[in-house]
Scaffold this motif. Structure first.
Motif, PDB file in Angstrom:
ATOM      1  N   ASP A   1       0.876  -1.341  -0.165  1.00 42.73           N
ATOM      2  CA  ASP A   1      -0.075   0.098   0.009  1.00 42.73           C
ATOM      3  C   ASP A   1       1.049   1.328   0.155  1.00 42.73           C
ATOM      4  O   ASP A   1       2.189   1.180   0.065  1.00 42.73           O
ATOM      5  N   LYS A   2       0.299   2.451   0.054  1.00 46.05           N
ATOM      6  CA  LYS A   2       1.085   3.688  -0.053  1.00 46.05           C
ATOM      7  C   LYS A   2       1.773   3.936   1.256  1.00 46.05           C
ATOM      8  O   LYS A   2       2.899   4.834   1.111  1.00 46.05           O
ATOM      9  N   ASN A   3       1.735   3.171   2.259  1.00 50.95           N
ATOM     10  CA  ASN A   3       2.627   3.416   3.371  1.00 50.95           C
ATOM     11  C   ASN A   3       3.481   2.446   3.577  1.00 50.95           C
ATOM     12  O   ASN A   3       4.298   2.290   4.484  1.00 50.95           O
ATOM     13  N   GLY A   4       3.717   1.554   2.575  1.00 48.33           N
ATOM     14  CA  GLY A   4       4.918   0.615   2.377  1.00 48.33           C
ATOM     15  C   GLY A   4       4.389  -0.905   3.279  1.00 48.33           C
ATOM     16  O   GLY A   4       5.712  -1.577   3.418  1.00 48.33           O
ATOM     17  N   TRP A   5       3.210  -1.100   3.571  1.00 50.25           N
ATOM     18  CA  TRP A   5       2.843  -2.333   3.895  1.00 50.25           C
ATOM     19  C   TRP A   5       2.594  -3.158   3.055  1.00 50.25           C
ATOM     20  O   TRP A   5       1.916  -3.371   2.007  1.00 50.25           O
ATOM     21  N   ILE A   6       3.565  -4.551   3.122  1.00 51.99           N
ATOM     22  CA  ILE A   6       3.553  -5.551   2.105  1.00 51.99           C
ATOM     23  C   ILE A   6       2.022  -6.175   2.151  1.00 51.99           C
ATOM     24  O   ILE A   6       1.861  -6.699   3.060  1.00 51.99           O
ATOM     25  N   LEU A   7       1.174  -6.436   1.082  1.00 50.24           N
ATOM     26  CA  LEU A   7      -0.197  -6.904   1.250  1.00 50.24           C
ATOM     27  C   LEU A   7      -0.374  -8.129   0.647  1.00 50.24           C
ATOM     28  O   LEU A   7      -0.978  -9.103   0.997  1.00 50.24           O
ATOM     29  N   GLY A   8       0.696  -8.625  -0.051  1.00 50.93           N
ATOM     30  CA  GLY A   8       0.471  -9.936  -0.889  1.00 50.93           C
ATOM     31  C   GLY A   8       1.790 -10.331  -1.734  1.00 50.93           C
ATOM     32  O   GLY A   8       2.643  -9.336  -2.010  1.00 50.93           O
ATOM     33  N   TYR A   9       2.185 -11.479  -1.936  1.00 47.79           N
ATOM     34  CA  TYR A   9       3.226 -12.008  -2.822  1.00 47.79           C
ATOM     35  C   TYR A   9       2.892 -13.262  -3.399  1.00 47.79           C
ATOM     36  O   TYR A   9       2.148 -14.035  -2.973  1.00 47.79           O
ATOM     37  N   THR A  10       3.687 -13.528  -4.568  1.00 51.53           N
ATOM     38  CA  THR A  10       3.714 -14.957  -5.370  1.00 51.53           C
ATOM     39  C   THR A  10       5.027 -15.099  -5.664  1.00 51.53           C
ATOM     40  O   THR A  10       5.780 -14.180  -5.935  1.00 51.53           O
ATOM     41  N   THR A  11       5.254 -16.363  -5.899  1.00 51.23           N
ATOM     42  CA  THR A  11       6.471 -16.755  -6.513  1.00 51.23           C
ATOM     43  C   THR A  11       6.517 -17.531  -7.814  1.00 51.23           C
ATOM     44  O   THR A  11       5.659 -18.327  -7.896  1.00 51.23           O
ATOM     45  N   HIS A  12       7.475 -17.145  -8.712  1.00 52.08           N
ATOM     46  CA  HIS A  12       7.405 -18.001 -10.040  1.00 52.08           C
ATOM     47  C   HIS A  12       8.799 -17.979 -10.532  1.00 52.08           C
ATOM     48  O   HIS A  12       9.777 -17.353  -9.997  1.00 52.08           O
ATOM     49  N   PRO A  13       9.069 -18.986 -11.480  1.00 50.22           N
ATOM     50  CA  PRO A  13      10.331 -19.028 -12.100  1.00 50.22           C
ATOM     51  C   PRO A  13      10.826 -17.633 -12.688  1.00 50.22           C
ATOM     52  O   PRO A  13       9.967 -16.813 -13.024  1.00 50.22           O
ATOM     53  N   GLY A  14      12.065 -17.543 -12.908  1.00 51.87           N
ATOM     54  CA  GLY A  14      12.459 -16.085 -13.371  1.00 51.87           C
ATOM     55  C   GLY A  14      12.650 -16.013 -14.633  1.00 51.87           C
ATOM     56  O   GLY A  14      12.650 -14.680 -15.113  1.00 51.87           O
ATOM     57  N   ASN A  15      12.064 -16.919 -15.431  1.00 54.22           N
ATOM     58  CA  ASN A  15      11.882 -16.687 -16.748  1.00 54.22           C
ATOM     59  C   ASN A  15      10.590 -16.190 -17.364  1.00 54.22           C
ATOM     60  O   ASN A  15      10.219 -16.106 -18.470  1.00 54.22           O
ATOM     61  N   LEU A  16       9.788 -15.981 -16.355  1.00 50.45           N
ATOM     62  CA  LEU A  16       8.133 -15.501 -16.946  1.00 50.45           C
ATOM     63  C   LEU A  16       8.159 -13.896 -16.740  1.00 50.45           C
ATOM     64  O   LEU A  16       8.498 -13.363 -15.775  1.00 50.45           O
ATOM     65  N   HIS A  17       7.581 -13.527 -17.799  1.00 43.32           N
ATOM     66  CA  HIS A  17       7.365 -12.129 -17.638  1.00 43.32           C
ATOM     67  C   HIS A  17       6.345 -11.608 -16.699  1.00 43.32           C
ATOM     68  O   HIS A  17       5.486 -12.412 -16.262  1.00 43.32           O
ATOM     69  N   ASP A  18       6.484 -10.365 -16.195  1.00 45.64           N
ATOM     70  CA  ASP A  18       5.535  -9.833 -15.278  1.00 45.64           C
ATOM     71  C   ASP A  18       4.055  -9.801 -15.807  1.00 45.64           C
ATOM     72  O   ASP A  18       3.087 -10.172 -15.126  1.00 45.64           O
TER      73      ASP A  18
END
Length: 478
Positions: free
Chosen positions: A234-251
């Motif tokens: 969010d705008k205050n820098g709180w991390i809201l979520g994440y996912t993990t993928h191989p490095g060869n996949l585009h955003d």
């Protein structure tokens, strides 16, 4: 005067409590005070047998081991255990006495394999910590910043092989196919023939050490096996979520998994992302969800010395393009990728004075493509030009980019010694949980200090009133 230290103090004996050996302002003491870890017992309860086997290691102590590692950016679990052996603050945080044996460095790894592998335990820990942040009323999900970062895998870049793998389908393939069929039908075009596009095979470089990582190529010199983490804050820098993928996949491919998590957990409004996410499919998806996508300017992918695409004007009423020489490019077809093709008349083009800066086609035909969802990109361009959204995009360097810098510089997220995407997902989750805890501790400490200061002021004010009252009473009686 030159003095020499008396080294005999090394053999000094005394009676000390471990509590006295940990500074009052130590970060782990504040973490123990302000963070509630009791939820871990409920999370792992079904992973333990209540009636059989030897008494296990306390699960909270077990989870705190990697937390110490990621919190202080220690390279490995082996080194973490060595640090715990000599660090009184670490022992205090874990609840170990000075004479208690520290768990073996393989303890966490074995418990992970037996109890936590294949579960979402560590992701649940991340969201439980986030829930404690949200109860403080300090998380604002009206503006969410999304970006991806790469983490170097524990794999030798020279130990690789080329493997034929099935190409991953885009999340919008089915929807795009329907749109293409509808568009071709409207324009009286024949339906496209069915192909085996869903089972397309491709040759990709695969690590023999960590096959789940991906070959990451950036620039001329950066070619390594890596993992990619998609992160939202969010705008205050709180991390809201994440996912993990191989490095060869585009955003643009990995975005959808994070978006689904965010959509299921929060009320969304504005999503701020970099140019890597600026695709017609993502823009169309967000606008259909009544969200506001904020993208930056994206440079046209045009050869040097040739006209750019925006040099050709699109006439929506007549559904055609007009070239810089005022000639018309008419609609030709809609291809499988969802692009409408507009072609020029070769008879008009072959004698054109600006042909050399327009196309190098052998048959003198210029082709311009326009995506079926091009209007979504145009709407995003309208949003981009609003001053308030320009200012909003600039906040990325204060939020999501600062998170990546802190995680890599101080918490060991630049590289990993974990092998496999599941362990990598655990490391990323616990690292971001530690970042949220650091912010929460700072805020709670500041609030507690204000409360103490306020109470002290009240006590001082009450004392002054008493003194004034006594003086007035003495004055009356005298």
């Amino acid at each position: 005067m030159l003095s020499k230290q008396d080294m005999s103090k090394r053999a000094q004996m005394g009676f000390f409590a471990l509590e006295d050996l940990v500074p009052q302002d130590h970060l782990l003491r504040q973490m123990d005070q302000f963070i509630d870890f009791s939820f871990i017992y409920d999370l792992v309860k079904d992973k333990y047998d209540e009636t059989q086997g030897r008494p296990s290691l306390d699960p909270v102590l077990l989870i705190k081991l990697p937390m110490i590692q990621y919190f202080f950016g220690i390279k490995s679990m082996r080194q973490t255990i060595k640090e715990i052996e000599v660090n009184n603050a670490y022992r205090w945080f874990l609840g170990l006495g000075l004479e208690d044996a520290v768990p073996h460095f393989s303890t966490f790894g074995k418990n992970y394999t037996r109890r936590f592998k294949g579960t979402t335990t560590f992701e649940q820990i991340f969201y439980e910590i986030l829930a404690q942040c949200m109860t403080e009323g300090i998380v604002d999900t009206s503006e969410i910043f999304i970006d991806g970062t790469h983490i170097k895998a524990h794999a030798n870049r020279n130990k690789k092989e080329s493997v034929e793998v099935m190409d991953q389908a885009f999340f919008y393939t089915e929807k795009l196919t329907k749109e293409i069929e509808k568009d071709r039908e409207k324009r009286l075009k024949k339906p496209l023939k069915e192909t085996n596009a869903g089972t397309k095979m491709a040759m990709k470089k695969t690590s023999t050490t960590d096959p789940e990582s991906g070959w990451f190529h950036k620039g001329e010199h950066k070619e390594v096996f890596a993992y990619s983490a998609q992160v939202a804050c969010d705008k205050n820098g709180w991390i809201l979520g994440y996912t993990t993928h191989p490095g060869n996949l585009h955003d643009s491919r990995t975005f959808i998994s994070l978006f689904k998590k965010l959509k299921g957990a929060f009320t969304l409004d504005k999503l701020i992302m970099d140019a890597g996410y600026k695709t017609p499919a993502i823009a169309q998806l967000l606008l259909e969800e009544n969200l506001t996508p904020v993208f930056p300017y994206k440079r046209p992918m045009t050869k040097a010395g040739y006209f750019k695409k925006n040099d050709y004007a699109y006439d929506e009423y007549y559904d055609c393009y007009i070239c810089p020489n005022d000639k018309i490019l008419s609609y030709s077809t809609t291809n499988r990728k969802g692009y409408l093709e507009y072609k020029s008349n070769p008879e008009e083009c072959k004698n054109c004075p600006v042909l050399s800066t327009c196309t190098n086609s052998k048959n003198h035909t210029k082709v311009i493509t326009r995506h079926i969802w091009a209007k979504a990109i145009e709407r995003c361009e309208e949003i981009r030009h609003q001053r308030s959204f320009k200012d909003l995009y600039r906040k990325r360097k204060e939020t999501i980019e600062r998170i990546f810098g802190t995680a890599k510089e101080f918490h060991g997220l630049r590289y990993t010694n974990q092998i496999g995407i599941e362990k990598m997902h655990m490391k990323i989750g616990l690292t971001f949980a530690c970042l949220n805890m650091k912010k929460l501790i700072k805020i709670k400490k500041g609030r507690a200090g204000k409360v103490c200061f306020s109470l002290e002021k009240q006590r001082n004010f009450s004392f002054i009133l008493k003194i004034v009252h006594i003086k007035k009473t003495n004055l009356i009686f005298t």
